[in-house]
Design a protein around this motif. Structure first.
Motif, PDB file in Angstrom:
ATOM      1  N   ILE A 164       2.334   3.950  -2.384  1.00 55.00           N
ATOM      2  CA  ILE A 164       3.671   4.148  -2.922  1.00 55.00           C
ATOM      3  C   ILE A 164       3.815   3.345  -4.204  1.00 55.00           C
ATOM      4  O   ILE A 164       3.794   2.111  -4.187  1.00 55.00           O
ATOM      5  N   ILE A 181       4.052   8.659  -5.633  1.00 57.02           N
ATOM      6  CA  ILE A 181       2.987   8.237  -4.741  1.00 57.02           C
ATOM      7  C   ILE A 181       1.639   8.690  -5.299  1.00 57.02           C
ATOM      8  O   ILE A 181       1.558   9.631  -6.087  1.00 57.02           O
ATOM      9  N   SER A 199      10.798   9.057  -6.165  1.00 58.17           N
ATOM     10  CA  SER A 199       9.623   8.374  -5.617  1.00 58.17           C
ATOM     11  C   SER A 199       8.348   8.915  -6.265  1.00 58.17           C
ATOM     12  O   SER A 199       8.250  10.092  -6.600  1.00 58.17           O
ATOM     13  N   SER A 229      10.095   5.292  -2.066  1.00 61.59           N
ATOM     14  CA  SER A 229       9.656   5.122  -0.681  1.00 61.59           C
ATOM     15  C   SER A 229       9.389   6.477  -0.049  1.00 61.59           C
ATOM     16  O   SER A 229       9.822   7.518  -0.542  1.00 61.59           O
ATOM     17  N   LEU A 250       9.385  12.330   1.135  1.00 60.20           N
ATOM     18  CA  LEU A 250       9.521  11.487  -0.046  1.00 60.20           C
ATOM     19  C   LEU A 250      11.004  11.317  -0.363  1.00 60.20           C
ATOM     20  O   LEU A 250      11.747  12.306  -0.429  1.00 60.20           O
TER      21      LEU A 250
END
Length: 293
Positions: free
Chosen positions: A202, A238, A236, A206, A232
Motif C-alpha cells: 500500500i 497499491i 488509494s 488503504s 480499495l
C-alpha cells in the motif's frame, strides 16, 4: 487478521544518510514469487546537503528493479551503464555472476533546492540456470510501460504479465508488478488476472480484505495466491508483486542472492579481496558488514 492473509509492517533501515522502510524479506515469508527484497524509499526531502549517495557495492544472482514516483536517481554500474531514472521509469540491472553499481542524486539536482524522492527498490531472484549469466542493464522509460483504465482503476503494468497484458520488462521467470490507483472506493477481484503468489504493497490510502484494513506502509500477502479479492478505499495506490515461486530455496547474504550458500561465501571473499569489476571512474567501496557472517 484474516486466516488467509499475512500483514507486514515496514521496518526502518538506515542506509547512511537515507532511511528506507523494508517490507521483504521477513521471518514468516522470505519471498513472494521470485521477489526476495522490497525497500520503500521515502517520501524523503532531498537537497541542502542531503542527497542520495550509495557508494559502489556488489550483487550476484539477482536483478534490481528501481521504480520511482517522485525524484531522480542516477544509476552507474561496472558494465558501463549510466542512466538517470525518473518517475514512472524502470531501471532493471541483472547482476548474474557479479556486478557493482552506485546510486546517487544527479549532479543537476545538487543545487541546494529542495525536492522529494519517493519510490521502491526491489530484488528479483534469478532462476538457477541464470544465476551466473552475463550482467546487463535494461531501461524502460515511462512512455513504454503499458497503462490503461479499467472502470475506476488506473493500471500500469511495470513488469511481467497480468490482466491480459504483457510489459516490455519480462524478467527471467513468470512474475508481475502492477501499479494501481483509484480515486473512488472499488473492489478488485484478481481471479483470472494474474498467476502465482501475490503481495499488495500500500503506497497511499488503504485497502480492506475480509474486514481487515491495511494502510500505507504495510504489505498484505495472500496465502491463497491470486484467488483473492480486496476493496480499495478512495484515493488509494497499491503495488502488486508476485509470480511463480522458484523451485529451489534462495539464501541471502548482504547484497548477494543464491541457491547455494557456498556461492554466497565465495562472493563475500571476492568482494573483501576487491576482485569484483568496478564502476568506471569510481573508487568508492562499501566494506562487507562485520555483523554478517
Amino acid at each position: 487478521m484474516a486466516n488467509n492473509k499475512l500483514i507486514v509492517d515496514e521496518r526502518q533501515k538506515d542506509l547512511g544518510n537515507f532511511m528506507v522502510g523494508r517490507l521483504l524479506p521477513f521471518r514468516k515469508k522470505r519471498q513472494v514469487g521470485p521477489f526476495t527484497f522490497i525497500d520503500h524509499m521515502g517520501p524523503a526531502r532531498i537537497g541542502d546537503g542531503n542527497y542520495v549517495d550509495v557508494d559502489q557495492h556488489p550483487h550476484i544472482g539477482l536483478s534490481t528493479l528501481t521504480y520511482l514516483f517522485e525524484g531522480e536517481i542516477e544509476h552507474r554500474d561496472s558494465i558501463g551503464s549510466v542512466q538517470i531514472i525518473r518517475p514512472g521509469d524502470v531501471g532493471f540491472m541483472t547482476s548474474g555472476r557479479g556486478v557493482t553499481h552506485t546510486e546517487r542524486t544527479p549532479q543537476d539536482l545538487r543545487d541546494g533546492k529542495r525536492s522529494t524522492l519517493h519510490g521502491y527498490q526491489i530484488w528479483v531472484a534469478l532462476p538457477k540456470a541464470q544465476e551466473e549469466m552475463t550482467p546487463r542493464f535494461d531501461y524502460y522509460p515511462s512512455t513504454d510501460i503499458p497503462s490503461w483504465t479499467q472502470g475506476p482503476l488506473q493500471i500500469k503494468l511495470v513488469a511481467g504479465e497480468a490482466f491480459g497484458q504483457s510489459a516490455p520488462l519480462k524478467g527471467y521467470s513468470p512474475l508481475f508488478m502492477v501499479d494501481i490507483f483509484t480515486e473512488e472506493e472499488t473492489t478488485l477481484d484478481l481471479s483470472g488476472h494474474l498467476k502465482g503468489e501475490v503481495a499488495f504493497v500500500i503506497v497511499k490510502g488503504s485497502i480492506t480484505s475480509q474486514g481487515q484494513k491495511v494502510e500505507a506502509g504495510q504489505m498484505l500477502i495472500s496465502k491463497t495466491d491470486e484467488e483473492c479479492e480486496i476493496c480499495l478505499d478512495a484515493n488509494s495506490q497499491i503495488l502488486l508483486f508476485g509470480g511463480e515461486p522458484l523451485p529451489e530455496e534462495r539464501f541471502l547474504m548482504w547484497n548477494f542472492v543464491s541457491h547455494s550458500k557456498e556461492r554466497l561465501k565465495q562472493a563475500r571473499a571476492e568482494w573483501v579481496d576487491k576482485q569484483f569489476p568496478k564502476v568506471p571512474g569510481d573508487e568508492t567501496y562499501i566494506p562487507f558488514p562485520d555483523f554478517i557472517r
